[in-house]
Design an enzyme around this catalytic site. Sequence first.
Site, PDB file in Angstrom:
ATOM      1  N   GLY A   1      37.199  33.266  38.941  1.00 28.29           N
ATOM      2  CA  GLY A   1      35.801  33.561  38.632  1.00 28.29           C
ATOM      3  C   GLY A   1      35.321  32.671  37.508  1.00 28.29           C
ATOM      4  O   GLY A   1      34.943  31.534  37.705  1.00 28.29           O
TER       5      GLY A   1
ATOM      6  N   GLU B   1      42.988  43.001  39.625  1.00 24.50           N
ATOM      7  CA  GLU B   1      43.357  41.694  39.081  1.00 24.50           C
ATOM      8  C   GLU B   1      43.695  40.652  40.147  1.00 24.50           C
ATOM      9  O   GLU B   1      44.639  39.876  40.001  1.00 24.50           O
ATOM     10  CB  GLU B   1      44.508  41.847  38.074  1.00 24.50           C
TER      11      GLU B   1
ATOM     12  N   THR C   1      44.977  40.950  43.040  1.00 21.43           N
ATOM     13  CA  THR C   1      46.201  41.116  43.823  1.00 21.43           C
ATOM     14  C   THR C   1      45.927  41.676  45.210  1.00 21.43           C
ATOM     15  O   THR C   1      46.808  41.673  46.059  1.00 21.43           O
ATOM     16  CB  THR C   1      47.180  42.081  43.128  1.00 21.43           C
TER      17      THR C   1
ATOM     18  N   VAL D   1      36.639  40.288  45.531  1.00 17.68           N
ATOM     19  CA  VAL D   1      35.392  41.043  45.445  1.00 17.68           C
ATOM     20  C   VAL D   1      34.267  40.068  45.743  1.00 17.68           C
ATOM     21  O   VAL D   1      34.175  39.010  45.109  1.00 17.68           O
ATOM     22  CB  VAL D   1      35.225  41.646  44.041  1.00 17.68           C
TER      23      VAL D   1
ATOM     24  N   TYR E   1      40.662  45.957  18.151  1.00 18.73           N
ATOM     25  CA  TYR E   1      40.857  44.551  18.461  1.00 18.73           C
ATOM     26  C   TYR E   1      41.597  43.902  17.311  1.00 18.73           C
ATOM     27  O   TYR E   1      41.208  44.056  16.163  1.00 18.73           O
ATOM     28  CB  TYR E   1      39.459  43.938  18.566  1.00 18.73           C
TER      29      TYR E   1
END
Lengths: 589, 592
Positions: free
Chosen positions: B169, B301, B303, B307, B512
């Site tokens: 992507g 992911e 696999t 999409v 984070y």
Amino acid sequence: RCLAPGALPRRTDPVLKKRDDFEDILEERRNSSDLRYAFKCYTPVLYRGLTPCKAATLKSMVLQSEQLLHVINQVSAESGESTDVVKDEAAAILEEMAHRLQLRTIRFFAYTLSKAFKALYRSVCVNEEGIQRLQQAMQEHPVVLLPSHRSYMDFLMMSYILYTYDLSLPVIAAGMDFLGMKFVGEMLRMSGAFFIRRSFGGDQLYWAVFSEYVKTMLRKGYAPIEFFLEGTRSRTCKSLTPKLGLLNIVMEPFFKGEVFDVNLVPVSMSYERVLEESLYARELLGVPKPKESTSGLLKARKILSEDYGSMHVYFSPPVSVRSLAQGRINRSQFNLTPRHVAQKPSEETQAFVNDVAYRIVRLQQENMVVKPWVLVATLLLQSVEGMELTELMEQTSWLRDLARMFGAFLDWPDHTPCSMVVSSSISLHRNLACVSGSRISLVVEGPQGPETPEEALFNRAVSVLSCASYRNQVLHVFLRPALLAMALSNANSSRKEDIYSCFDFLRNVFSDEFILSPGASVQDFDEACHLLVKCGAVELLHQDVVMAESGRTFFYPSSLKCYEVLSSDLQKNALNALIRLNVVRRVRT
Amino acid sequence: FSCSSSGVKPAVATGLVGTVQQQDIMKWNGWGYADSKFFFNKKGQGEFTGKRYRLSGLILPSLKDWFEGTFGANLQHKSPPSLNTSAVAPPSLNEAFVEELKSTGIPFSHDTEDRVFRAHGHCLHEIFSLRDGRVGRCPDMVVWPNCHNDVVKIVELACKHSVCLIPYGGGTSVSSALECPPEETRSIVSLDTSQMNRILWIDEKNLTAHVEAGIIGQDLERLLNESGYCTGHEPDSMEFSSLGGWVATRASGMKKNIYGNIEDLVVHIKMVTPRGVIEKSCQGPRMSTGPDIHHFILGSEGTLGVVTEVTLKIRPIPEYQKYGSVVFPNFQQGVACLREVAKQRCAPASIRLMDNEQFQFGHALKPQVSSIFTSFLDGLKKFYITKFKGFDPHHLCVATLLFEGDREKVLQHEKLVYDIAAKFGGLAAGEDNGQRGYMLTFVIAYLRDLGMEYYVIGESFETSVPWDRWVLDLCRNVKERIVRECKEKGVQFPPLSTCRVTQTYDAGACVYFYFAFNYRGLSDPVHVYEQVEHAAREEILANGGSLSHHHGVGKLRKEWMQETISSVGLGMLKSVKDYLDPNNIFGNRNLL
């Protein structure tokens, strides 16, 4: 030495252990003013990130903690009492328990103990490198001090040493018995002791207050926490098998991620002469322990005129719970319940805590200083009826070399003939051994007048057990080789498997008597083999372990020490072993 | 506490509409646009090039001192990249596949540059190798489907000829998800979705939009804005990441408090799998029809399939936006405040809390002050906070806020939040500080490239964790673990180890971490880095943190999957994979 599990080589050669040097802390006391010392500027380095708080603030933190409130609600729901009543109960428990550490009292003790220690001891030797390591650790992590327990002196001495070196004073878990002593109990409380009941088995509230109190102090890094893994003073001077309750508590904040790490510092306190020496022997023979009382303490002041030789305190390197737990404890198991809900530790955790406890006690043992007298006492007990001095000298020097080879931490003066060393230790322990002519024998105290046969037996037993308490101080050095030697003479064949299984059986039999870490059987066997091979007593052939020709001297047939059988400690351990082996069974509890 | 203006434009405006040669305007061995980078000029001052960001073209006088002070780095010590790309192995093509693909007319390429560009994400080890001119296994060719039907054809051909497909992507993965498995023997085809970038329809009655999954975040937002709408989904990577990527990794947007995370935004998904096309038959807002099949797709992911189209919720563009910031005396207080805000469910569109190290870092990116007056004002503010209010500059931390909605409500909301903050000792610290905080997000990845030129490597990673476990606990333990591991592994300078809270939830928060160190003197810095990151992840898990909040698992975190979702859970996912893709056509080996 690296303490991480797995990092230990399978077989460590005990002789290679490097130990620090000692400094006598009384030396300075003898040369400068005690008063000035007691009023010295005391500014210990603190745990980083610590916001110091008062003992009273600590109490209210505990009472308001989620953990405790949770249990209070539970108890109240179960008993039907209102939460306020239960809360008051909790507050009362805490009131009874909590310490009130204050510097004033410490200074008072610093002064009086200086006087007392100077009267009692020739020297108090401390490894200063250990102190430096401790100081470093105290800044970085919450520290738990775990001294060996041989005498009431232990915790006074610990606090005294930490004060001397300007380290944070510990809070000490002490038995409730001390509170029986008027005035003294409160003094101890003000010098950092907190008091716990000897048993509180099912009392959920008590447990909650107690564990939260300890954990709060630990999490906040309020002060180092000190307690005795052995639970009580060892009357025999052998290390007692560790009790796990408090150790569990101090490790939990690490398991739950509340602190980054917890450092455990084993401290070995060795006395050349134990204050309670003959009291212990009597206790073991069934004379009840004198109740702790202030008047008793005052009566005991006559001991101040006696010479208790020197004392050694060895601070081992801090043991990081984090690195011990690496690969053993999956901390995420604690993630599924809110932290304030107490969880019963998993089997994995229990086994881990148990292993850590044994490891610490063994570290205490390893760094326990063995005095020449200990070797003399060992030999003397082999021939209770007395022996020739020349023979004693000869054997002592042999035993010294053997003990050294096995890694004992021996305090043997350099460049002094063996005979002088032996005779000076005999003179320090003249209450236990005496020389007449060329023979040495045990001293048996007796009344001035005639004594009954029972009295004679009792008095003789007191002497033997007192003497044994010194011999016991070196047993950990010889334990594993001795078990192997026994296995060798009892096993059906010389095949390694047979001997190992016999060894393993003996370990099980003696698991209350000595510190034998569960699960370390193979390691112990290897160590024992290594040592006996090294001293030439056995040879390892292919699949066999055989006695070497030159090794005969190591396999004395020993005569039964009937006096020691009278020791209640031995009886208790023997009984436990029989129960464990399913030879006898408990019918009523 | 600057009040000078800086920062990034709200959404980055001068973007790209995907073209086949996307890589022309982007770096091939670093983050983002080729024209945007940090560098130290001849005077040793930091500068940011290009015209795309508000920071572009500005001089950052404090950057050098911060950089040298924090890492022990030295501008004299450069570690220049070697630009040798000839090391790429020639493509191994499946001739039959190529032949049939040609007949479909779908564009494809096996040009080296195209292949290398799609052979990596943005993990440190990936970028570091590229700078060294080392390239591992690359896709053997790249295809650019133009629509759903093209994808159907490609997947059919791949199945027929046993070719391995790896969907691509925006290429912003930080989980080694795009790495080609070196053990793969089949020809690997990178399926680049960038040409599927249209909004197919907007439904104003239901407030939904049907969009092709290859669209890049900023383009989607800009195109919707033209019609007066937005999705409000703004992950930090939105300049470059794609809608399909968001779905495939369970992405989270900065403003999820108002708009929700990707799983809340998605109404309908179409995915092409080797078994066929999977989609629901209606667009009902909620269904009770067994386990939601969307949840097999979200986070898969790459696999299970590709999409291709997604129906998303949209919202009218908010009338008013306002940044804000609050200074707290220390991190605990800040966290307590965020917890309270979450408890009262009054979180603004975004609320983030930076720790002290990050606050100082933000400071280092302050542009040159334009007038004596602003500098005087700055000094006055600093004096007020540190001297008058008694905040310790080495402990204080900052929360940044973003409010959205109609003007009146925003102002009310703002007051509510500031009132709560005041209870925790928080002082309002102005809009600019807030805005600069969000700007950091966009430029930090560029900064890593700067660091790499001076022996400094770093990375970020994230987790989510329940409220009660992380303040002084997870954050402190992880930061400390990093410092210790670095020391043990021979890192000669103290590392930068810092964290911030980026999202709040009812039951916890997203944290984070940034971690960077100076690697001079290390023979294998990337290995050391990986060991430390590994240790940090173990520490996170041990302290009750999750394996990932939104980065995903990829191959980087795969080893912990079983522990995380139980072996039964893993078995469930495997059986889905086995049914949909028995021959492992989607063979990127992520996740399972």
